[in-house]
Scaffold this active site. Structure first.
Site, short mmCIF file in Angstrom:
data_model
loop_
_atom_site.label_atom_id
_atom_site.label_comp_id
_atom_site.label_asym_id
_atom_site.label_seq_id
_atom_site.Cartn_x
_atom_site.Cartn_y
_atom_site.Cartn_z
N LYS A 22 1.13 -1.55 0.02
CA LYS A 22 -0.06 -0.27 0.08
C LYS A 22 1.00 1.19 -0.09
O LYS A 22 0.45 2.19 -0.84
CB LYS A 22 -0.97 0.08 1.48
N ASN A 23 1.49 1.18 0.77
CA ASN A 23 2.64 2.68 1.10
C ASN A 23 3.48 3.15 -0.07
O ASN A 23 4.51 3.83 -0.03
CB ASN A 23 3.35 2.37 2.28
N CYS A 116 -5.80 12.13 12.69
CA CYS A 116 -5.99 11.32 12.24
C CYS A 116 -6.49 10.09 13.60
O CYS A 116 -6.74 10.81 15.09
CB CYS A 116 -4.27 10.78 12.19
N ARG A 121 -0.23 14.21 13.80
CA ARG A 121 0.55 14.20 12.31
C ARG A 121 0.82 15.11 11.53
O ARG A 121 -0.09 15.53 10.02
CB ARG A 121 0.27 12.65 11.69
N ASP A 305 3.85 0.32 12.07
CA ASP A 305 3.32 -0.38 12.06
C ASP A 305 2.95 -2.04 12.06
O ASP A 305 1.85 -2.52 11.81
CB ASP A 305 3.16 -0.25 9.87
N ARG A 399 -8.37 -0.91 4.04
CA ARG A 399 -7.39 0.52 4.00
C ARG A 399 -6.10 -0.39 3.52
O ARG A 399 -5.47 0.14 2.33
CB ARG A 399 -7.61 1.09 4.58
C1 EPZ Z 1 4.16 6.82 6.12
O1 EPZ Z 1 3.27 7.92 7.23
C2 EPZ Z 1 3.73 5.72 6.43
N1 EPZ Z 1 2.14 5.91 5.17
C3 EPZ Z 1 2.82 5.05 7.83
O2 EPZ Z 1 2.24 4.26 7.28
C4 EPZ Z 1 3.60 4.98 8.09
O3 EPZ Z 1 3.26 4.70 10.12
C5 EPZ Z 1 4.81 5.85 8.75
O4 EPZ Z 1 4.88 6.72 7.57
C6 EPZ Z 1 6.30 6.02 9.12
O5 EPZ Z 1 6.69 4.65 8.73
C7 EPZ Z 1 2.37 6.16 4.17
O6 EPZ Z 1 3.10 5.85 3.68
C8 EPZ Z 1 1.00 5.92 3.06
P1 EPZ Z 1 6.26 9.91 8.56
P2 EPZ Z 1 3.68 9.64 7.09
O7 EPZ Z 1 5.64 11.02 7.99
O8 EPZ Z 1 4.59 9.74 5.84
C9 EPZ Z 1 6.76 13.38 12.44
C10 EPZ Z 1 -0.10 2.35 7.61
O9 EPZ Z 1 -0.62 2.40 8.58
N2 EPZ Z 1 6.07 14.35 11.47
O10 EPZ Z 1 7.08 9.20 8.63
O11 EPZ Z 1 2.33 10.52 6.83
C11 EPZ Z 1 5.62 12.38 12.65
O12 EPZ Z 1 4.66 12.92 13.10
C12 EPZ Z 1 0.73 4.28 7.58
O13 EPZ Z 1 0.22 1.88 6.68
C13 EPZ Z 1 6.58 15.84 11.53
O14 EPZ Z 1 6.43 16.37 12.55
O15 EPZ Z 1 4.93 9.51 8.67
C14 EPZ Z 1 6.08 11.49 12.94
O16 EPZ Z 1 6.91 11.24 14.07
C15 EPZ Z 1 0.15 4.69 9.36
N3 EPZ Z 1 5.94 16.58 10.68
C16 EPZ Z 1 7.54 11.07 11.94
O17 EPZ Z 1 7.80 12.33 12.01
C17 EPZ Z 1 6.17 16.31 9.09
O18 EPZ Z 1 5.77 17.51 8.59
C18 EPZ Z 1 7.29 10.30 10.85
O19 EPZ Z 1 6.27 10.59 9.95
C19 EPZ Z 1 6.12 14.81 8.83
C20 EPZ Z 1 6.36 14.02 9.76
#
Ligand code: EPZ
Length: 419
Positions: A22-23, A116, A121, A305, A399
Site C-alpha cells: 500500500k505504502n 488521525c 501527524r 506499523d 484500507r
Molecule cells: C508513513 O506515514 C506511512 N504511510 C505510515 O503507515 C507509517 O506509519 C509512517 O510512514 C512511519 O513509517 C504511508 O506511507 C502512506 P512520517 P507518514 O512522515 O509519511 C513526524 C500505515 O499503517 N512528522 O514518516 O505520514 C510524524 O508526526 C501508515 O500504513 C512531523 O513531525 O509518516 C511522525 O512522528 C500509518 N512533521 C514522524 O515524523 C511532518 O511534516 C514520522 O512520520 C511529517 C512527519
C-alpha cells in the site's frame, strides 16, 4: 458497517500470497503526475486507499482505471492542481500531491490532512521543505496554496526522518533548477522504489536507500509504461506474527525478505522458526514464544506499523516485555481493546513505552477497530482467543489489507465477514 466474526484457537497452515505494498502504490500513483504518458502499475493490492487516491487524481483531470491488480493511469490530462479536503482528510497520503503538482504546474491547492486516529501527524516538514525550494506557501481556509515559477535546488535537513515529507520534497526537487540535498531522508523500501521510478523517467537521484539523497534538477522528464509494486512488508510481518501467535506452519509467497531483516531477527529472538527463501518465508510455531523487548524505529529498524501486532504476540509469550514506540508517542489505541480480551498492558505516554504481561489466556470479546494496524492486531488477538469474537469497523482494515479474511480462511482461520 461490515464486521468480522472470528472463532479462535485454530492452528494455521498452508500458503499465503502477499500483495503489493500500500505504502508503495500510493506514492507511485502520485508520481504518475510526473510521468509524461500512460503508466501501468501492476501487483496492485485491492484497497480502499488506492480507490481514494484514484478519485483524488481523477478529480484533477487524470485518467485512472483500476482493474484486476493493475492501475492504468495517465495524469497528462490533469488540468486542476487541487486536492479537496473531503479526500485528503480520508487519506493523509493525498498530501503527497503537493510536490509534484507544484513541480509540474507551478501551483497547487492542497487541503491540510486534518486529524488521525493517533498523532499529531503534522505536515510542517513537507511545507518547510517545499518553501526551501523557493515556493511561496499560503494557508487559506485549511488549504495550502503553493506557487512557484521555477523551484530552485537547495539543502534540506529534516528535523527527523519522515517518509511522506521525503517523498513530497523529492518529487518537487527533480525538475528544480540546480541541485538538492535531503538530509534525514527516509530510506524505507517504498521510498527507494519511488526513487528508482523517478530515475527511470529521467530524474537524477543518488544516495537511494540512505538517509541522504542528492538530486540533480533536470529540465524535463520522460516516461515509462510499466512498474510493478514491491511486496508489502507490513502485510508479510502481520501474517508472520499471526502464525507465530496462534501456532502452525505457513509459507508466505511473493515477499522480499530483505525488507524484513529486523522483523525476522526479532521473531527469531522470540523463538519463532523462520525458513527464509529468495522470495518467500515459511514460519513455524508451536505457540511457545519467548518475550523480547523492542523499540520501533525508522527503516531498517522495526516498523511502527507492526508495533500493535508485536504487542499481541508478546501478550502470549512466556514472560513480560516492553515496547518503546519511537515514531508516534501515542500509537496505542489498540491497548484498551486488547486488555478487554485478557491482555495486561500498561502504557506510559511520557516515555511512549508499553509494558506487556506475558502468558495471557485470551477470552473472546466484541472488539472495535480504531485504525488500520490496530484492526490487524485485534484480528490476530481474536484468532488466539478462546471462543468467538467480533471485530467491528473493519473498513479500517480494508484500507491496507487486500481480502485479509480470504487469505486467513485459506490457511485455516475461522473468520467470516458479516454485514
Ligand atoms: C508513513 O506515514 C506511512 N504511510 C505510515 O503507515 C507509517 O506509519 C509512517 O510512514 C512511519 O513509517 C504511508 O506511507 C502512506 P512520517 P507518514 O512522515 O509519511 C513526524 C500505515 O499503517 N512528522 O514518516 O505520514 C510524524 O508526526 C501508515 O500504513 C512531523 O513531525 O509518516 C511522525 O512522528 C500509518 N512533521 C514522524 O515524523 C511532518 O511534516 C514520522 O512520520 C511529517 C512527519
Amino acid at each position: 458497517m461490515d464486521y468480522f466474526e472470528i472463532e479462535g484457537k485454530n492452528q494455521l497452515s498452508g500458503d499465503v500470497q502477499i500483495s503489493g505494498a500500500k505504502n508503495a502504490v500510493l506514492p507511485l500513483m502520485v508520481a504518475s503526475i510526473l510521468n509524461n504518458d500512460q503508466l501501468t502499475i501492476s501487483n496492485v493490492p485491492n484497497l480502499s486507499d488506492s480507490i481514494t487516491m484514484a478519485n483524488l487524481l481523477r478529480g484533477m483531470g487524470s485518467e485512472v482505471e483500476l482493474s484486476d491488480g493493475k492501475i492504468h493511469i495517465n495524469s497528462q490530462s490533469i488540468n486542476d492542481p487541487y486536492a479537496p479536503y473531503d479526500l485528503v482528510r480520508k487519506m493523509r497520503a493525498s498530501f503527497y500531491v503537493l510536490g509534484p503538482l507544484l513541480s509540474k504546474f507551478g501551483e497547487a491547492k492542497v487541503s491540510l490532512p486534518g486529524g488521525c486516529a493517533w498523532g499529531p501527524r503534522p505536515v510542517d516538514f513537507h511545507i518547510k521543505g517545499i518553501e526551501k525550494l523557493g515556493a511561496t506557501i499560503d494557508l487559506e481556509d485549511g488549504y495550502i496554496i503553493a506557487k512557484s515559477n521555477k523551484l530552485k535546488g537547495n539543502k534540506i535537513v529534516f528535523p527527523k526522518i519522515s517518509v511522506g515529507a521525503t517523498g513530497n520534497v523529492l518529487m518537487a526537487s527533480v525538475l528544480a533548477d540546480g541541485d538538492t540535498e535531503i538530509h534525514n531522508a527516509a530510506a524505507e523500501p517504498e521510498i527507494q522504489q519511488l526513487c528508482h521510478f523517478l530515475n527511470s523517467i529521467g530524474a537524477k537521484i543518488s544516495g537511494v536507500g540512505t538517509n541522504t539523497l542528492q538530486i540533480q534538477g533536470v529540465d524535463s522528464l520522460n516516461s515509462v509504461e510499466n512498474i510493478a509494486v514491491i511486496p508489502d512488508r507490513i502485510e508479510a510481518g502481520t501474517f508472520l506474527m499471526a502464525v507465530a501467535a496462534t501456532g502452525g506452519e505457513v509459507k508466505l509467497n511473493k515477499v522480499n525478505p530483505n525488507h524484513l531483516e529486523t522483523v525476522i531477527s526479532y521473531l527469531r529472538h522470540a523463538n519463532v522458526n523462520l525458513d527464509v527463501g529468495d522470495d518467500n518465508i515459511t514460519v513455524l510455531s508451536n505457540g511457545d514464544i519467548n518475550s523480547y523487548n523492542i523499540e520501533t524505529n525508522e527503516y531498517p529498524g522495526f516498523p511502527t506499523d507492526l508495533q500493535a501486532q508485536w504487542m499481541l504476540l508478546m501478550s502470549v509469550a512466556s514472560g513480560d516485555s516492553t515496547i518503546k514506540e519511537n515514531i508516534y508517542f501515542d500509537r496505542f489505541n489498540h491497548v484498551p481493546e486488547l486488555n478487554r480480551l485478557g491482555c495486561n498492558i500498561d502504557v506510559d505516554l511520557k516515555t511512549a513505552t508499553a509494558s506487556i504481561k506475558g502468558k495471557r489466556k485470551l477470552i473472546s470479546a466484541d472488539l472495535t477497530s480504531t485504525d488500520l494496524r490496530a484492526s490487524a492486531c485485534l484480528i490476530i488477538a481474536a484468532l488466539c482467543a478462546e471462543g468467538t469474537s467480533v471485530v467491528s469497523r473493519v473498513y479500517h482494515i480494508d484500507r491496507g489489507y487486500d481480502k485479509i479474511e480470504e487469505k486467513l480462511s485459506k490457511i485455516g482461520a475461522r473468520i467470516v465477514r458479516k454485514k
